[in-house]
Structure formats: C-alpha cells, structure tokens
Design a protein around this motif. Structure first.
Motif, PDB file in Angstrom:
ATOM      1  N   TYR A   1       0.852  -1.197   0.000  1.00  0.00           N
ATOM      2  CA  TYR A   1       0.000   0.000   0.000  1.00  0.00           C
ATOM      3  C   TYR A   1       0.882   1.240   0.000  1.00  0.00           C
TER       4      TYR A   1
ATOM      5  N   GLU B   1      -1.282  -1.125  -4.264  1.00  0.00           N
ATOM      6  CA  GLU B   1      -2.518  -0.365  -4.100  1.00  0.00           C
ATOM      7  C   GLU B   1      -2.125   1.079  -3.824  1.00  0.00           C
TER       8      GLU B   1
ATOM      9  N   LYS C   1      -8.424   6.242   4.854  1.00  0.00           N
ATOM     10  CA  LYS C   1      -7.999   4.925   4.396  1.00  0.00           C
ATOM     11  C   LYS C   1      -7.314   4.149   5.514  1.00  0.00           C
TER      12      LYS C   1
ATOM     13  N   TYR D   1      -4.225  -5.405   6.818  1.00  0.00           N
ATOM     14  CA  TYR D   1      -3.132  -4.614   6.269  1.00  0.00           C
ATOM     15  C   TYR D   1      -2.437  -5.388   5.148  1.00  0.00           C
ATOM     16  N   PRO D   2      -1.839  -4.652   4.201  1.00  0.00           N
ATOM     17  CA  PRO D   2      -1.028  -5.311   3.177  1.00  0.00           C
ATOM     18  C   PRO D   2       0.291  -5.756   3.806  1.00  0.00           C
TER      19      PRO D   2
ATOM     20  N   ILE E   1       3.673  -1.488   3.859  1.00  0.00           N
ATOM     21  CA  ILE E   1       2.807  -0.326   3.959  1.00  0.00           C
ATOM     22  C   ILE E   1       3.659   0.918   4.195  1.00  0.00           C
TER      23      ILE E   1
END
Length: 573
Positions: free
Chosen positions: A71, A100, A109, A119-120, A123
């Motif tokens: 992200y 993303e 967000k 969560y990715p 980040i």
C-alpha cells in the motif's frame, strides 16, 4: 522525491524535501533535498558505502516465488504487466508486487485499515500505524537477514528507533548518502514562478513578496488568458495531509528552515500560526486576492485538481514543495511547454534575512516502508528489500536498463541521449518502463555508486548540463547560476533536533488532538482571511487567533519540546 513524504507535525511538510533530490535528480520527481557544501553544490559524505560484501546474497539464494501486497499512501497508477522493471524483478527475484494506491483521503484509508485490522504486507509509514500495532519491529530482521540494509542505515540506527519503545518500524526512503553528491535539482519548498514570467521581464532579481507578486500582476494583466483559459496569478493547495502549501511559507519568509508547524530557537519550539510572521503573509495573500491574483478555487480543490491546473500551464506562481507538483511539471515538459515550468525563488521578508529554504537532507524518519503484522513471510520480504539494495538493482531502478535507458562512455560514466532524456519525462512511458512508485518508497542509495557514477542522471554533472533545454540554459546564464539549487543560499549545518516535523505526536495524545485542532482551525479560518474584504481581514484574523488560543497549544508545544530535548540528549555524538 520529492521522496517522499513527510508529515506529522502540523505540517508535514516537509517534506520532504529531502528527497528530492534524489529522485529527481533525475527523474524528476521527488522530493528533494539538498545538501550542498557552500559554493560547490557538492558534498562528500563519509557515511559508509552500501557496497558491502554480500553475505546473504538473495539473488543467489533459491527462494520460492512470492506475491507481496503493497500500500502506497499517495495517488498512483498500476503499472502494466509488461513493465520491464517489475518483470525483471519477477523473473530474477521471484517477487510479484501487487500495489494499491491512495484514492481519496489517506487518514480515512488508514482508519479503515486499523478498524478492520487488515493490512497489506508492506505499507508506507504513518505513526498512527505504530500506535495501532499494525507493523512489526524490524531490528532483528535487519540483523539476521539484511546486512546491506543494516550497513546502509548504520549511522542512523539510533535515530530510527521509536522514542517510545526503542524499536525500528520503518525503513526511511531518503536521506542516507554515500560518496559525492551533486545537488543540481531542487525539490524542496519555495515560491515558484513560471519561467515565462521571468523571461518576459528580462530575468529580474526577486527577493521579496512585493517584488514577486508585482511581476505576477504585470504578467497577468498583459496575458489575461493562457491557451484560451483565464490566467491564475497565484494558487496553493490545502488538501488531506498536503497542507504545507498553505501553512509553511511564513517560517521561510522569516528565515527559518522547515520545522513543520513550529519555529525553533535555541532548541525551544513555538508554533508560528498565530504570530506576526504568519499574519503578514496572509495579509499579503488577502491583498493579492483583492487584485484578482489569488486562485478562487484554491481552497476547494483536491490534489488531482491542483495537479491538473498546474499541468494546464496557467498558474503563474505558488508556494509548494517541488516534488509535490513535479508530475504536473513533467506533463508541461511533455507538452513542449517548457516556458510554463517553474523556477524556485527563496523569498524573505526583507534584505536583512538570509533564506533557509534548502537544508542538508536529514534522514527521512517515519517514512518509507514497514512490514505489517499480517505479512505472511516477513523474512522473505526483508530479503527482497535487501536484494534491492544491491548496486546493480539500484542502478536499474534509478537509471534504468543499460542500452535502453542509458549508455556508458569509455571512462565508465553513464549518460543518456536526448531521446532517452525526453522519454523519461513522459508519464505514459515512465509507467510502462520504470518502477517509480517502488523506487519512491524503498531504501535507496543516494549520492554516488562505488564506480563514481551519481545515483541519478540528474545528479551526474555532465548529464545534467548536457540535458538542459535552451530556455533553462538561458535562465541559468541570466542569473549567473550553474544549477537550480544556486538560486538558494547554501544550507548551514542542521540543528541536532532537525527536523521537528518528523516528531511523532502519538495518536490520541493531548498533543495530537491539539495538532488536529490547530490544523482544522487553519483550514477553516485562513481561507476566510485570505478571501475576505481587505477592511475585514483584521477581524477575521483576530477571530482565528482567539480560536487558536483555545486549542491547547501548550500540550502540542510541550510534546515537541520534550522530543527536541530527547533528541539533543540521545542523538548528540
């Protein structure tokens, strides 16, 4: 960058700059930062080389293919599968990146992520993620699996530790320099003015707000339209966390560096939002609004709308960080509108003040990537980042593919043809051929590589000079400068606390609540003050200051000063 970005204290601002440099250098983008020794625009940094022996060469280790979700807390576009850099990463390292990008408000967000606990793997940094327990400590992973990264950050490990618990959560994306560093491009804060305006009036020297806005007024009166659309004298941006364009100018006009929402004297910070240096600036914006120079949509536009307006070529000037509007400037270059690109000017209130816009780029704390608690294989991820620190990968990310994106002369120095340079500013080409969003946030070598080449084309002096457009050469010659950074005073040594905008206020604390309140009041009252009738300005300003007085500024300043003292005690050698 850019970058880059930094945010936190009230202002965020910062940003970054720091960055800048870097990328830009080349690429242009970024946040730049700046570091120059007086007179030479070159620094020789004695930080250890990152070209350390590889004891854990990930490229030689058989690793299972992995898909890493990422992200990025900034707008962006997904690269096509055919992107040659991402394809090379997949083919050679077995890593597929699923990126993303931010759409809308980053605070919202992140709030959704935290509320859902989803969560990715990777980040981009935000201190509230630490408070939410969303990211894992990295020091053991660095020690056990990432010798190059550990060596890269070695001089700064103490600063990278969170002051609350001593752990390292983020891998800063900018601010670690190796070898010589030539700062040709400036990515930091400045009052920007179109090259066409300077050319129109014979390249005058511009030092003060009055001189700056007088030029803009004369040009707007002479050219009320640009490409069939109304000319905009001056604009600014105050959207999401990108509010520094509206809020940070007063500190620079008064001769202070970028410390976010505070000015610091003798290691004591105070907000300047309610001080005379701020009132004088916003009164000037009120004056130019009365003259029809102020962008009427400035306080209603989002980031994309701002960039689109800059890319239209009809904004004559603005206060901003260069990295923040670099993509729009790239678009102007692609459109062959070189005269609508910008020159940064370090305005001050009067001749007794020395400008301090450029800084010596500090390590970009609380930025870069962290690994989330949801990551299935943190070891594999840190090994991927370790592999990216290899010089060959760094050259691939920052210069491109040899033969396609740059050439090597008989002395081993990198250079580009004009065709290669032109394609580097084409947004569509960059999306298909560069990994710019990955490069923006990963750890990176800045300065120069072990073979003497600069880390970016823009920092390679001969490449910078050879790549200048005729108009740029004309401008630099007119002012007697060799580089864009020469418009600014050489930065003095950074104070030990620098930069205060990096300080974590701690989510939910009294200081954080006060910071949010101060920011909200600024976004509510400053537009009203700027757009009010001149005879009503004082009334609106006084109301603003009165409201600020109820915002628990004491708690905000107390946290900042506590951390400044902590840095003085813990960062001093």
């Amino acid at each position: 960058m850019g970058v880059t970005r930094k945010r936190s204290l009230t202002t965020v601002l910062i940003c970054m700059m720091i960055f800048s440099v870097v990328m830009m250098g080349c690429s242009s983008n970024n946040n730049a930062s700046n570091t120059n020794t007086p007179g030479t625009n070159t620094i020789s940094n004695d930080t250890p080389s990152t070209d350390t022996p590889s004891t854990d060469t990930n490229t030689e280790e058989k690793l299972e293919p992995i898909t890493i979700s990422v992200y990025n807390g900034a707008p962006g576009q997904t690269a096509p599968e055919s992107n040659k850099i991402y394809k090379k990463i997949k083919d050679e390292l077995g890593v597929t990146l699923e990126m993303e990008f931010l759409v809308g408000d980053n605070e919202q967000k992140l709030g959704v992520m935290i509320a859902g606990g989803e969560y990715p793997d990777l980040i981009t940094a935000d201190t509230k993620l630490v408070g939410a327990g969303a990211v894992i400590p990295l020091e053991d992973l660095l020690e056990e699996h990432a010798p190059k990264l550990l060596e890269h950050y070695k001089p700064y490990l103490k600063r990278m530790k969170d002051s609350s618990d001593g752990h390292i959560y983020w891998l800063p994306n900018y601010g670690v320099y190796t070898g010589a560093f030539n700062e040709t491009w400036y990515g930091g804060p400045a009052f920007w003015i179109q090259k066409a305006v300077l050319k129109e009036f014979g390249y005058p020297k511009v030092k003060t707000l009055d001189e700056y806005f007088a030029l803009i007024q004369q040009y707007q009166e002479k050219y009320p339209e640009i490409d069939g659309q109304p000319t905009i004298g001056f604009s600014t941006l105050a959207f999401d966390w990108r509010t520094f364009g509206l809020k940070n100018a007063p500190q620079h006009l008064a001769g202070y560096p970028n410390d976010g929402g505070v000015t610091v004297d003798n290691n004591v910070a105070k907000i300047f939002a309610d001080k005379q240096i701020a009132k004088d600036y916003y009164k000037k914006l009120n004056d130019i609004n009365a003259l029809g120079l102020m962008d009427k949509e400035a306080f209603a536009q989002n980031y994309d709308q701002y960039l689109a307006k800059v890319a239209s070529g009809r904004i004559l000037g603005m206060f901003d960080q260069h990295w923040n509007f670099q993509s729009a400037e790239d678009s102007l270059t692609t459109q062959k509108k070189d005269d609508r690109t910008y020159v940064g000017i370090p305005l001050v209130y009067d001749d007794s003040i020395t400008d301090w816009y450029r800084d010596r780029p500090p390590i970009n704390l609380n930025n870069g990537y962290g690994i989330s608690v949801n990551a299935k294989d943190p070891v594999r991820i840190i090994k991927f980042l370790e592999a990216m620190m290899d010089e060959e990968w760094q050259k691939t990310l920052q210069w491109g593919i040899e033969g396609d994106d740059y050439l090597v002369d008989a002395e081993g120095m990198f250079y580009r043809t004009q065709e290669m340079r032109d394609q580097q500013v084409d947004p569509a080409w960059k999306l298909a051929n560069r990994a710019q969003y990955l490069l923006e946030y990963i750890p990176k070598i800045q300065g120069s590589f072990s073979d003497g080449n600069a880390n970016t084309p823009g920092s390679q002096l001969k490449e910078f000079t050879d790549g200048l457009k005729p108009l740029d050469k004309e401008i630099l010659d007119a002012y007697g400068h060799g580089m864009w950074t020469d418009f600014f005073s050489a930065p003095p040594e950074n104070p030990i606390h620098y930069a205060a905008w990096q300080i974590d206020l701690i989510e939910g604390s009294e200081a954080s609540v006060a910071d949010t309140k101060i920011n909200d009041l600024s976004l509510k009252h400053l537009p009203k003050a700027i757009l009010s009738k001149p005879d009503e300005f004082d009334k609106v300003w006084n109301e603003y200051v009165e409201e600020l007085g109820k915002a628990n500024i004491e708690a905000y300043e107390a946290r900042v000063n506590e951390q400044i003292q902590w840095r003085v005690e813990n960062w001093s050698e």
